[in-house]
Each structure stands twice: as C-alpha cells, then as structure tokens.
Design an enzyme around this catalytic site. Sequence first.
Site, PDB file in Angstrom:
ATOM      1  CG  ASP A   7       9.109 -11.710  -8.284  1.00  0.00           C
ATOM      2  OD1 ASP A   7       8.451 -10.676  -8.090  1.00  0.00           O
ATOM      3  OD2 ASP A   7       9.941 -11.833  -9.211  1.00  0.00           O
ATOM      4  CG  ASP A   9       6.600  -8.848 -13.238  1.00  0.00           C
ATOM      5  OD1 ASP A   9       5.636  -9.395 -13.801  1.00  0.00           O
ATOM      6  OD2 ASP A   9       6.524  -7.744 -12.668  1.00  0.00           O
ATOM      7  CG  ASP A 179      13.521 -12.527 -11.387  1.00  0.00           C
ATOM      8  OD1 ASP A 179      14.130 -11.699 -12.089  1.00  0.00           O
ATOM      9  OD2 ASP A 179      12.475 -12.237 -10.770  1.00  0.00           O
TER      10      ASP A 179
END
Length: 221
Positions: A7, A9, A179
């Site tokens: 991922d 961001d 996250d």
Amino acid sequence: MDLALFDLDETIISEDSTGLWLHWLVSQGFAPVDILQKEQVLMSQYYQGTLSMEEYMDTTLAPLTGLATSTVSGWIRRFIQRDIVPRVYPAARERIAWHQQRGDTVMLISASGEHLVAPIAQRLGADCALAIGVEVIDGRYSGKLFGPLTYKDGKVDCINRWLSQNSARQFEKVWAYSDSINDLPMLKYADYSHVVNPGETLLEVAQERGWPVCRWTHQTS
C-alpha cells in the site's frame, strides 16, 4: 520469486498522497482552497470505512478536468520531488530493496488515482503499480474513472486480474504491507502479511492472526 504488495499512503509514505497533491495544487493556484475542506470530510469517511470512492475521486479529479496529461505530468514530477520523496519511510525503502534483492516483483497498489501512483511507483523503483483508472480522452483528463476500483475487496479483484494478464510470471508466495483496515481483504489474501503503524482495529486483527507489526518512522537510531 514472490510478489510483494505495498500500500502507498501511510504505509510507504507517512501521509496521504492525494491530500498532499491537493495541497500542492492549491499552493500553486491550480485548485480552489475549498477543495481541501471537501477532501478532509471525505477522508474522515475513509477512516470510518464509509467512503464512496467514486465521490472522492470525482472531487479530487475536478481540478484536472480538461487539462493535458503532458502539463499535469510535469506538475506531478515537481510534486513528487517536493512532497513525496521526503515522506518515504526509510524502513519502507529498505523493505522494497530487500524484496528486490531476493528477486521478487514489487507492486505498489493504492486506492489513489493512477496518474499519481504510477509515477510515484516509478520514482521509488517499484516494478509495477495498480491504482484507480483515470480516464484520458485525446490527451486530456476527462475527470472520469474507468475499470474496477483498487479499494477494499477491489484490491484483491485487481490483483487477480493482473495475475491472469501476467500468467507468464509464476509467483510462489504473496507478501502484503498496509496500515489500513480497509486493506484487510488484501492482507488476508497474502501468504505473508505485515501491518504498518496500524490503528487499534487492525492491530487487534494482526495480533489475532500473528501478523508482524512494523513501526516505521522517519527517526533514525
């Protein structure tokens, strides 16, 4: 050879790339200031898991509608150098390099537009990227989307579609780093999952499943 899914961001970088991009556009006079308030409201919905990705993308693409891709690509290069590169976690760079030293294929996969994600992936040395398709007609952004959305379960759908289109590549295992609780489908899909600076809900899931928890910062020991 394995496939490593990252991922973008708040996983590879410490903030949201689209939010940073909108601030850059406003700072350069290319977007109205009120777009930042709209984006903030939509991002609160993202963290709550209630975001309409179509609405979010419609809002964030509005400043580019009608503009030539050649013009915007120049802006994006400047934006990446100023606002993305300094926010890359050193540990993320190390992990990407670790996978590449093993001979793995590194993919950035993000629920942001491909006009941002693809050049960021290239700048970071990733092998490929999957992101939300942004329509271009006659060399100009239409402001519309195309294809499946790389969001929640859609990330897994897009990964499987990519694998079917790249069947010559044979991967033994899949790694995933994120996250976000919104990426739980992707984390469950992978053979080896790592959560990065997770919130409380994702941390609980990681502990239940025995997934490693990475605490990435910009501080060096």
